[in-house]
Scaffold this active site. Sequence first.
Site, PDB file in Angstrom:
ATOM      1  CD  GLU A 144      -4.074   3.819  -2.422  1.00 54.06           C
ATOM      2  OE1 GLU A 144      -4.755   3.262  -1.564  1.00 54.06           O
ATOM      3  OE2 GLU A 144      -3.061   4.510  -2.168  1.00 54.06           O
ATOM      4  CG  ASP A 181      -2.145   0.816   1.112  1.00 53.88           C
ATOM      5  OD1 ASP A 181      -2.297   1.472   0.059  1.00 53.88           O
ATOM      6  OD2 ASP A 181      -2.980   0.789   2.046  1.00 53.88           O
TER       7      ASP A 181
HETATM    8  P1  C2E Z   1      -5.581   3.917   2.500  1.00 57.84           P
HETATM    9  O1  C2E Z   1      -5.395   2.490   2.739  1.00 57.84           O
HETATM   10  O2  C2E Z   1      -4.627   4.569   1.595  1.00 57.84           O
HETATM   11  O3  C2E Z   1      -7.071   4.101   2.068  1.00 57.84           O
HETATM   12  C1  C2E Z   1      -7.462   4.806   1.044  1.00 57.84           C
HETATM   13  C2  C2E Z   1      -7.864   6.153   1.489  1.00 57.84           C
HETATM   14  O4  C2E Z   1      -7.934   7.049   0.324  1.00 57.84           O
HETATM   15  C3  C2E Z   1      -9.251   6.176   2.098  1.00 57.84           C
HETATM   16  O5  C2E Z   1      -9.255   7.170   3.059  1.00 57.84           O
HETATM   17  C4  C2E Z   1     -10.130   6.626   0.983  1.00 57.84           C
HETATM   18  O6  C2E Z   1     -11.324   7.267   1.391  1.00 57.84           O
HETATM   19  C5  C2E Z   1      -9.212   7.620   0.293  1.00 57.84           C
HETATM   20  N1  C2E Z   1      -9.561   7.777  -1.125  1.00 57.84           N
HETATM   21  C6  C2E Z   1      -9.971   6.821  -2.035  1.00 57.84           C
HETATM   22  N2  C2E Z   1     -10.151   7.354  -3.265  1.00 57.84           N
HETATM   23  C7  C2E Z   1      -9.838   8.688  -3.139  1.00 57.84           C
HETATM   24  C8  C2E Z   1      -9.858   9.775  -4.078  1.00 57.84           C
HETATM   25  O7  C2E Z   1     -10.179   9.645  -5.268  1.00 57.84           O
HETATM   26  N3  C2E Z   1      -9.479  10.981  -3.606  1.00 57.84           N
HETATM   27  C9  C2E Z   1      -9.132  11.163  -2.273  1.00 57.84           C
HETATM   28  N4  C2E Z   1      -8.785  12.393  -1.876  1.00 57.84           N
HETATM   29  N5  C2E Z   1      -9.116  10.169  -1.382  1.00 57.84           N
HETATM   30  C10 C2E Z   1      -9.471   8.937  -1.828  1.00 57.84           C
HETATM   31  P2  C2E Z   1      -9.762   6.844   4.468  1.00 57.84           P
HETATM   32  O8  C2E Z   1     -10.917   5.966   4.399  1.00 57.84           O
HETATM   33  O9  C2E Z   1      -9.847   8.136   5.172  1.00 57.84           O
HETATM   34  O10 C2E Z   1      -8.615   5.990   5.055  1.00 57.84           O
HETATM   35  C11 C2E Z   1      -7.427   6.538   5.435  1.00 57.84           C
HETATM   36  C12 C2E Z   1      -6.476   5.500   5.855  1.00 57.84           C
HETATM   37  O11 C2E Z   1      -6.922   4.864   7.038  1.00 57.84           O
HETATM   38  C13 C2E Z   1      -6.329   4.385   4.858  1.00 57.84           C
HETATM   39  O12 C2E Z   1      -5.498   4.730   3.867  1.00 57.84           O
HETATM   40  C14 C2E Z   1      -5.787   3.293   5.732  1.00 57.84           C
HETATM   41  O13 C2E Z   1      -4.416   3.445   5.850  1.00 57.84           O
HETATM   42  C15 C2E Z   1      -6.444   3.575   7.041  1.00 57.84           C
HETATM   43  N6  C2E Z   1      -7.521   2.638   7.222  1.00 57.84           N
HETATM   44  C16 C2E Z   1      -8.803   2.748   6.827  1.00 57.84           C
HETATM   45  N7  C2E Z   1      -9.492   1.652   7.207  1.00 57.84           N
HETATM   46  C17 C2E Z   1      -8.640   0.846   7.807  1.00 57.84           C
HETATM   47  C18 C2E Z   1      -8.752  -0.425   8.422  1.00 57.84           C
HETATM   48  O14 C2E Z   1      -9.810  -1.062   8.419  1.00 57.84           O
HETATM   49  N8  C2E Z   1      -7.650  -0.960   8.985  1.00 57.84           N
HETATM   50  C19 C2E Z   1      -6.470  -0.306   8.954  1.00 57.84           C
HETATM   51  N9  C2E Z   1      -5.435  -0.882   9.534  1.00 57.84           N
HETATM   52  N10 C2E Z   1      -6.307   0.898   8.417  1.00 57.84           N
HETATM   53  C20 C2E Z   1      -7.389   1.470   7.841  1.00 57.84           C
HETATM   54 CA    CA Z   2      -5.369   0.825   1.695  1.00 61.36          CA
HETATM   55 CA    CA Z   3      -3.359   3.697   0.118  1.00 59.05          CA
END
Ligand code: C2E
Ligand code: CA
Ligand code: CA
Length: 798
Positions: free
Chosen positions: A750, A693
């Site tokens: 992504e 990732d």
């Molecule tokens: P990540 O794994 O890089 O997750 C992708 C993040 O990018 C998600 O933010 C998602 O909402 C966001 N994203 C997806 N497409 C776009 C786009 O087109 N534009 C923008 N600006 N953002 C986009 P989210 O949901 O806020 O998650 C943030 C981070 O939190 C994730 O990054 C991941 O590292 C962590 N995370 C989320 N859920 C879990 C989980 O269940 N377990 C763990 N360990 N970490 C999690």
């Molecule tokens: Ca991810």
């Molecule tokens: Ca990611």
Amino acid sequence: MLEKLYQCIIIDHDYRLVLLAAVICAFSCFTAINLQQHTAGSQKQYRNRWLILTGIAAGIGVWATHFVAMLAYDAGSPKSYDLLPTLASILIAIILMGAGFAIYTNRENKLSLHVAAWVMGLGIGAMHYTGMSGLHIWGAFSYDMTWAISALIIGIIGCTGTLLCLERLRGVKGQVWAAVCLTLAICGLHFTAMTALTVTPDPTVSQTEGTVSDGVLLVAVTLATFMVLASALATGIVDKHLADRRTVEARRLRNLANAAMEGIVLLDGKGAVVDANHSFLGLCGRHLEPLRGMPFTVCFQRLEFDPDRRSAWFVNDAILIGANEKEIPTEIFFRPVQDRIGAQMVAIVRDIRERRAAEQQINFLAHHDSITGVANRAVFQKQLEHAVSKGSSGRHAPKKHALYFVDIDDFKELNARLGHAAGDAALKEVAERLKKVVGDQGLVARLSADQFCILHDGVEHNDDADTFALALKTALVAPFPVADKPVSLTASIGIAMHPNDAQDPEVLLLRAEIAMKRAKLEGRGKYCFFEPVIDEKLEERRALKQDLLQALGRHELYLQYQPQYHAHSRKLSGFEVLLRWRHPEKGLISPGEFIPMAEETGVINEISIWMMNEACRAAKTWPASLGLAVNMSPIQFEQDGLVEIIGRIVRRHGLTPDRLELEITESILIADEHRALRILKKLKEAGMRLAMDDFGTGYSSLSYLQTFPFDKIKIDRSFVMQMDDDSHSVGIVRGVIGLAHGLGIPVLAEGVETEAQLALLQDMGCDEVQGFLLGRPERIEDYADQITALEQHAEQTA
Ligand code: C2E
Ligand code: CA
Ligand code: CA
């Protein structure tokens, strides 16, 4: 003159009976003296009994001597005696001799001895003349006054001599000489008084006869002598018995005293040693005999002994001089005693070396940290309070202090990786380095496992503290060997200034800690001054962290799914599951904020298991072509049995393992590379797929690609977002795709938000895409249509 005495004793008396009288006298005198000695040595309550016995022995002795001598006296006519004066004389002898001995025994000054001698001397005289007053012979009595008074003087002198012998001479010698003097006193008085007597035979003078004849008197004298003998014998027996008992008792006492751990020393009234037990002799390395009679204080350094003190007292810090001049700390308990051999005090000496050593050890432990030897929390708090109070009072401008809160970064990992012994060694090294920097300008203390605190005196400006913090930081970076491996540590340092940041020591410490946490958030090896704003933020964060612990149980957590598509066909390929937290008051909280908190408290493990269960349940209903991507936290990799746990969940929901894609970040590999690789390998063997990732954000992503065969690379959205107007980013993305493909690894981009980005990525040969352009993270129900459409399409093509 002597002629007259000679005439009296040899001519007027039967010398054989005179000899008998002398023997009886000597014998009873010796008995009386012996009894007197018992009187003097006995306890107060028995003293009177012994005095009565002494009086009886002496009195009867005097009396018997007199009358045996009277039997020896040839008056030239038959003799007889009146009963009353005869009996009275016996009583007078007993009472006055007893009184004399009593006065002597209880004497308080020099005069008492002479008074006693006079009472005894006059007592013998009184007995003599009373006895004589009952004598009947056929003639007239007349006394030569010079001789009569001389008799009394001889008696008194003899008695004085007796008592002086008793007082001056010790032991049997004294007794013998005293008995000799008393015998001389009695016999001397008697025969001198008899010399004073002249009897003029004159049958007309008195024809009356006394009631007691010579014969009766002989019986009486025999009886009396027998009584003296018997009492002496009884005394001897009783005394022998007592003496035996005393020796047994003394032996028992001595054994007891020797068995005692404490030194026991008997002292006389002047503080000289009378006796001592083995313990004491061993302690001071001396023998008893040379020590006897020496002042007790010679065994000690500067010990004051007050011989007039007659109550118990205690000396708690006496230094005893042991063998080889060794100084031994002791405590002494003095207690008055009464003892036959002349002891007045007993000193109980206790060796307190061990206790002192233990006290010192406890004292050290109470003030120092056991691992590093620097001050502990208690001492630090005291010092801090002291410094702060000194700073705020006083007429001069208050002195400033800086407080540094030093927290070693990733100490837990170091401990887990290299073991606790290595952890301790690292702590010692850190303490040493901090001490070196601080020198005599302050105090270093260890507050908890990996936290140190430094109180820095005399700081003028923040600049000084800044320089000092930098010095602390650089002192720690140089690697040092732990278990033959070079280890490099960093620490996060928080700084609070007194009095600017806080007046109160506790608050000051808290603020330094807050600043440290802030430094930690900024990354490893940073230092940070306290600012009021961070205080509030951290407080809020603390509360939120607390709420998060309850969030799962309160059903505040839920899942969203973001679709992933094949870049060319735009066909759905799977979903990435994302965690959401709706706080009851604060509303939605971003995972970027709460996931680190869950990691800090460890609750992430529990949450992840729940999440994986939920997601797998959902994925089970999807067509087999759709994958499920799950984010993994580095904390999960510290958990034992992770592979088994995930395996069970997948099986429980009947999912084939290759449907599950675990997204991991570089940070997993940084903490403990070998362990992480081992687990990743196991996961892969179990059939799960692994995606790297946020590719490109770390330092060494590329090197990891070589060490471990990932199934997918997810290019971080920061690159994709910048592709529109930054040709540099385009270059990177193109490069990454090329490299990954070179290694045979597919790539997902992504954060695709625009058609232009999508077109570019398609053009670069990117395999999959994910982003708001194609689908936001939503509840899975919101994608039900897309999933069924895919299903139908799959059925049609089948
Ligand atoms: P990540 O794994 O890089 O997750 C992708 C993040 O990018 C998600 O933010 C998602 O909402 C966001 N994203 C997806 N497409 C776009 C786009 O087109 N534009 C923008 N600006 N953002 C986009 P989210 O949901 O806020 O998650 C943030 C981070 O939190 C994730 O990054 C991941 O590292 C962590 N995370 C989320 N859920 C879990 C989980 O269940 N377990 C763990 N360990 N970490 C999690
Ligand atoms: Ca991810
Ligand atoms: Ca990611």
